[in-house]
Write a protein that holds these residues in place. Sequence first.
Motif, PDB file in Angstrom:
ATOM      1  N   PHE A   6       0.852  -1.235  -0.076  1.00  0.00           N
ATOM      2  CA  PHE A   6      -0.010   0.100  -0.034  1.00  0.00           C
ATOM      3  C   PHE A   6       0.968   1.198  -0.002  1.00  0.00           C
ATOM      4  CE2 PHE A   6      -3.235  -3.176   1.462  1.00  0.00           C
ATOM      5  CZ  PHE A   6      -4.248  -2.719   0.361  1.00  0.00           C
ATOM      6  N   ASN A   7       2.202   1.229   0.255  1.00  0.00           N
ATOM      7  CA  ASN A   7       3.005   2.275   0.256  1.00  0.00           C
ATOM      8  C   ASN A   7       3.434   2.788  -1.043  1.00  0.00           C
ATOM      9  OD1 ASN A   7       3.138   2.524   3.211  1.00  0.00           O
ATOM     10  ND2 ASN A   7       4.787   0.828   3.229  1.00  0.00           N
ATOM     11  N   HIS A   8       2.987   1.937  -2.291  1.00  0.00           N
ATOM     12  CA  HIS A   8       3.744   2.126  -3.450  1.00  0.00           C
ATOM     13  C   HIS A   8       2.278   2.251  -4.406  1.00  0.00           C
ATOM     14  CE1 HIS A   8       7.720   1.077  -2.339  1.00  0.00           C
ATOM     15  NE2 HIS A   8       7.867   2.140  -2.974  1.00  0.00           N
ATOM     16  N   LYS A   9       1.957   3.450  -4.662  1.00  0.00           N
ATOM     17  CA  LYS A   9       1.039   3.819  -5.813  1.00  0.00           C
ATOM     18  C   LYS A   9       1.525   3.507  -7.152  1.00  0.00           C
ATOM     19  CE  LYS A   9      -1.833   7.026  -3.039  1.00  0.00           C
ATOM     20  NZ  LYS A   9      -1.868   8.339  -2.782  1.00  0.00           N
ATOM     21  N   VAL A  10       1.206   2.542  -7.770  1.00  0.00           N
ATOM     22  CA  VAL A  10       1.970   2.360  -9.119  1.00  0.00           C
ATOM     23  C   VAL A  10       1.101   2.891 -10.449  1.00  0.00           C
ATOM     24  CG1 VAL A  10       3.399   0.412  -8.909  1.00  0.00           C
ATOM     25  CG2 VAL A  10       1.198   0.134  -9.411  1.00  0.00           C
ATOM     26  N   THR A  32      -6.854   4.271  -8.717  1.00  0.00           N
ATOM     27  CA  THR A  32      -5.769   4.231  -8.053  1.00  0.00           C
ATOM     28  C   THR A  32      -5.392   2.562  -7.936  1.00  0.00           C
ATOM     29  OG1 THR A  32      -6.107   6.178  -6.643  1.00  0.00           O
ATOM     30  CG2 THR A  32      -4.510   4.568  -5.958  1.00  0.00           C
ATOM     31  N   VAL A  33      -4.197   2.252  -8.252  1.00  0.00           N
ATOM     32  CA  VAL A  33      -3.841   0.942  -8.231  1.00  0.00           C
ATOM     33  C   VAL A  33      -2.286   0.746  -7.424  1.00  0.00           C
ATOM     34  CG1 VAL A  33      -3.503  -1.410  -9.505  1.00  0.00           C
ATOM     35  CG2 VAL A  33      -4.964   0.443 -10.434  1.00  0.00           C
ATOM     36  N   HIS A  34      -2.379  -0.070  -6.485  1.00  0.00           N
ATOM     37  CA  HIS A  34      -0.945  -0.288  -5.710  1.00  0.00           C
ATOM     38  C   HIS A  34      -0.077  -1.560  -6.335  1.00  0.00           C
ATOM     39  CE1 HIS A  34      -3.899   1.640  -2.875  1.00  0.00           C
ATOM     40  NE2 HIS A  34      -3.102   2.457  -2.600  1.00  0.00           N
ATOM     41  N   LYS A  35       1.046  -1.481  -5.775  1.00  0.00           N
ATOM     42  CA  LYS A  35       1.768  -2.687  -6.318  1.00  0.00           C
ATOM     43  C   LYS A  35       1.411  -3.742  -5.692  1.00  0.00           C
ATOM     44  CE  LYS A  35       6.905  -3.572  -6.023  1.00  0.00           C
ATOM     45  NZ  LYS A  35       7.102  -4.341  -7.148  1.00  0.00           N
ATOM     46  N   GLY A  36       1.512  -4.870  -6.603  1.00  0.00           N
ATOM     47  CA  GLY A  36       1.047  -6.255  -6.271  1.00  0.00           C
ATOM     48  C   GLY A  36      -0.205  -6.496  -6.245  1.00  0.00           C
ATOM     49  N   GLU A  37      -1.040  -5.500  -6.546  1.00  0.00           N
ATOM     50  CA  GLU A  37      -2.774  -5.323  -6.596  1.00  0.00           C
ATOM     51  C   GLU A  37      -3.236  -6.182  -8.029  1.00  0.00           C
ATOM     52  OE1 GLU A  37      -4.301  -1.768  -4.963  1.00  0.00           O
ATOM     53  OE2 GLU A  37      -5.947  -1.969  -6.537  1.00  0.00           O
ATOM     54  N   VAL A  38      -4.226  -6.749  -7.696  1.00  0.00           N
ATOM     55  CA  VAL A  38      -5.068  -7.213  -9.021  1.00  0.00           C
ATOM     56  C   VAL A  38      -6.382  -6.309  -8.880  1.00  0.00           C
ATOM     57  CG1 VAL A  38      -6.076  -8.901 -10.256  1.00  0.00           C
ATOM     58  CG2 VAL A  38      -4.292  -9.693  -9.079  1.00  0.00           C
ATOM     59  N   HIS A  39      -6.419  -5.298  -9.880  1.00  0.00           N
ATOM     60  CA  HIS A  39      -7.626  -4.526  -9.667  1.00  0.00           C
ATOM     61  C   HIS A  39      -8.564  -4.856 -10.939  1.00  0.00           C
ATOM     62  CE1 HIS A  39      -8.842  -0.360  -8.316  1.00  0.00           C
ATOM     63  NE2 HIS A  39      -9.801  -0.639  -9.018  1.00  0.00           N
ATOM     64  N   ALA A  40      -9.687  -5.240 -10.717  1.00  0.00           N
ATOM     65  CA  ALA A  40     -10.829  -5.374 -11.699  1.00  0.00           C
ATOM     66  C   ALA A  40     -11.277  -4.114 -12.238  1.00  0.00           C
ATOM     67  CB  ALA A  40     -11.786  -6.434 -11.071  1.00  0.00           C
ATOM     68  N   LEU A  41     -11.794  -4.366 -13.423  1.00  0.00           N
ATOM     69  CA  LEU A  41     -12.790  -2.999 -14.128  1.00  0.00           C
ATOM     70  C   LEU A  41     -13.847  -3.868 -14.392  1.00  0.00           C
ATOM     71  CD1 LEU A  41     -10.545  -0.614 -16.174  1.00  0.00           C
ATOM     72  CD2 LEU A  41     -11.201  -0.213 -13.839  1.00  0.00           C
ATOM     73  N   ILE A  69       2.653   7.518 -12.952  1.00  0.00           N
ATOM     74  CA  ILE A  69       2.898   6.207 -12.721  1.00  0.00           C
ATOM     75  C   ILE A  69       4.215   6.357 -11.765  1.00  0.00           C
ATOM     76  CG2 ILE A  69       4.248   4.361 -14.294  1.00  0.00           C
ATOM     77  CD1 ILE A  69       1.425   5.161 -15.060  1.00  0.00           C
ATOM     78  N   ARG A  70       4.187   5.418 -10.791  1.00  0.00           N
ATOM     79  CA  ARG A  70       4.997   5.483  -9.630  1.00  0.00           C
ATOM     80  C   ARG A  70       4.951   6.817  -8.998  1.00  0.00           C
ATOM     81  NH1 ARG A  70       7.166   2.706 -13.381  1.00  0.00           N
ATOM     82  NH2 ARG A  70       6.697   0.877 -13.558  1.00  0.00           N
ATOM     83  N   GLU A  71       3.977   7.331  -8.878  1.00  0.00           N
ATOM     84  CA  GLU A  71       3.818   8.578  -8.162  1.00  0.00           C
ATOM     85  C   GLU A  71       4.501   9.903  -9.044  1.00  0.00           C
ATOM     86  OE1 GLU A  71       3.707   8.768  -4.143  1.00  0.00           O
ATOM     87  OE2 GLU A  71       3.351   6.527  -3.909  1.00  0.00           O
ATOM     88  N   GLU A  72       4.897   9.511 -10.177  1.00  0.00           N
ATOM     89  CA  GLU A  72       5.335  10.675 -11.128  1.00  0.00           C
ATOM     90  C   GLU A  72       4.368  11.243 -12.272  1.00  0.00           C
ATOM     91  OE1 GLU A  72       8.936  10.662 -14.141  1.00  0.00           O
ATOM     92  OE2 GLU A  72       9.410   9.734 -12.183  1.00  0.00           O
ATOM     93  N   LYS A  73       4.071  12.157 -12.390  1.00  0.00           N
ATOM     94  CA  LYS A  73       3.347  12.678 -13.469  1.00  0.00           C
ATOM     95  C   LYS A  73       3.691  12.213 -14.933  1.00  0.00           C
ATOM     96  CE  LYS A  73       0.413  16.322 -15.145  1.00  0.00           C
ATOM     97  NZ  LYS A  73       0.359  17.922 -15.374  1.00  0.00           N
ATOM     98  N   THR A  74       3.042  11.561 -15.549  1.00  0.00           N
ATOM     99  CA  THR A  74       3.756  11.180 -16.948  1.00  0.00           C
ATOM    100  C   THR A  74       2.701  11.408 -17.809  1.00  0.00           C
ATOM    101  OG1 THR A  74       4.345   9.244 -15.592  1.00  0.00           O
ATOM    102  CG2 THR A  74       4.418   9.007 -17.752  1.00  0.00           C
ATOM    103  N   SER A  75       3.208  11.864 -19.111  1.00  0.00           N
ATOM    104  CA  SER A  75       2.461  11.697 -20.278  1.00  0.00           C
ATOM    105  C   SER A  75       2.706  10.867 -21.184  1.00  0.00           C
ATOM    106  CB  SER A  75       2.795  13.094 -20.775  1.00  0.00           C
ATOM    107  OG  SER A  75       2.630  13.265 -22.212  1.00  0.00           O
ATOM    108  N   ILE A  76       1.642   9.939 -21.321  1.00  0.00           N
ATOM    109  CA  ILE A  76       1.830   8.679 -22.063  1.00  0.00           C
ATOM    110  C   ILE A  76       1.444   9.002 -23.714  1.00  0.00           C
ATOM    111  CG2 ILE A  76       1.630   6.349 -22.088  1.00  0.00           C
ATOM    112  CD1 ILE A  76       0.940   6.295 -19.487  1.00  0.00           C
TER     113      ILE A  76
END
Length: 511
Positions: A6-10, A32-41, A69-76
């Motif tokens: 939970f300390n890492h929001k990826v 919001t999805v954390h490291k190691g999580e399986v998140h369903a949509l 991405i990993r708490e860094e603002k990213t433009s994909i």
Amino acid sequence: MSNIDFNHKVVEMKNITKKFGDFTANDNINLTVHKGEVHALLGENGAGKTTLMNVLYGLYQPTSGEIYIREEKTSIEDPNVAIKKGIGMVHQHFMLVQPFTVAENIILGMETTRGISLDMKKAVEDVKKLSDKYGLYVDPNAKIQDISVGMQQRVEILKALYRGAEILILDEPTAVLTPQEIEDLIEIIRSLTEQGKTIIIITHKLKEIKMTSNYCTIIRRGKRIDTVKVSETSEDDLASKMVGREVNFKVVKKEREKGNTSIKIDNLVVKDNRGINAVDGLSLEINSGEILGLAGIDGNGQSELIEALNGLRYVDSGKIFMNGKDITNKSPKEVLDNNVAVIPEDRQKRGLVLDFSMAENMILENYHKEPFSKRGILSYNNIENFAKDLIKRFDVRPENEKIKAKALSGGNQQKVIIAREVTNDPDLLIASQPTRGLDVGAIEYVHNALVEQRDKGKAVFLVSLELDEIMNVSDRIAVIYEGKIVGIIDAKDADEKTLGLMMAGGGKDGE
Ligand SMILES: Nc1ncnc2c1ncn2[C@@H]1O[C@H](COP(=O)(O)OP(=O)(O)OP(=O)(O)O)[C@@H](O)[C@H]1O
Ligand SMILES: [Mg+2]
């Protein structure tokens, strides 16, 4: 058991809005999805799930909103950026090169200056290493065209991992898999998260969400409705959150009336692509006014049987009679003229012309008939009205008959085919995996549509790998094993165990 850190929001998607013209596919969505999580949509067909993930993967630019991405603002900007950031995506429809080998597909587009031959050897080794690490077994030297769909999916996952994916997006990965392959995939997902990977999975199957996911975000008509902890939520809750009403999982139907023989299949023999008897002396009768379900493990001749009934595959011996008329080895058009309609298994290839509009697709087989054309001239007014009516009745979204089939979501493409085939009003409706990829609300609708045909005195042949569906919808259930019917039972007397035994070849003789 949870692998979440939970300390890492990826992944954080903040207020994402995506518009196509003036249509809003994603409306201010947060995820919001954390490291190691399986998140369903989870969401109805056309809710905006694939669009949201295409935004995360850089295939679409958001109209507004931000991605971290990993708490860094990213433009994909594009998928290459996504891959560099450790994001991989396995699409609803695979993108592999058929005549190439597994290893070639995995390194495709990644060859370095060292030259392909050197890299091939290393690639094969690397693929083996990755396979072992995550339990993703494939033969690196096999050609894509020779391996099963389940294997092809593994190749897609390996391809993403090979490119360094830490976050893996799976868009309806189980829609194309057999029950056994689904179990394997669930194991693979477990092993990936145990080793710190993060997974976002889109699926319509509530059971799978319960089995795989920690959290579930529900999207309805482009808006995020809620994010729930899966262990604290029931399947019923998920379903009603998703469609905004209670969903009836049980099909309600009245007693059937005994009808005449609609189709009679007599001692049929049909070969598969390798020249082996896939259908091997199969006999079966389906009566009008009944739904006959065909249960069986994938690859026991189901596809070849349907293709033969549809006039797409040559019948070696045996006969097919429709309403008493011999239709053996007739063309698809002649089969159709004998009042047989088919909802095909492979809808992208057989069901739709992707560059045609929704309205054109809805009259694909009937454009030359009245009221759609008169004396060779198409009547656009009548076509449009017909399409509008089907869109309403089958709840196709968006409600725009002019939109091209390729711009429809996967589930809505299917609704178009189902609407078209059902309104052909055939004497026999063959439905092959008709609810694959559909949301629970749409499944309810399709099941009711099949029952409606039956109540009108038509025959329905339901072919499905999902036992729940077969047991729930059918009047009688026939079990196919190695190209033969090994038993027929009344659906009232059917249970999973009995059917399972018969499907494994342990059945009694026919009726
Ligand atoms: N390129 C496009 N142009 C116009 N409209 C689009 C485009 N792509 C998607 N849409 C529309 O956006 C909406 C959301 O589509 P999306 O594919 O994200 O749905 P989905 O939730 O993945 O549905 P499904 O479960 O059926 O796959 C749909 O109404 C679709 O028609
Ligand atoms: Mg989708």
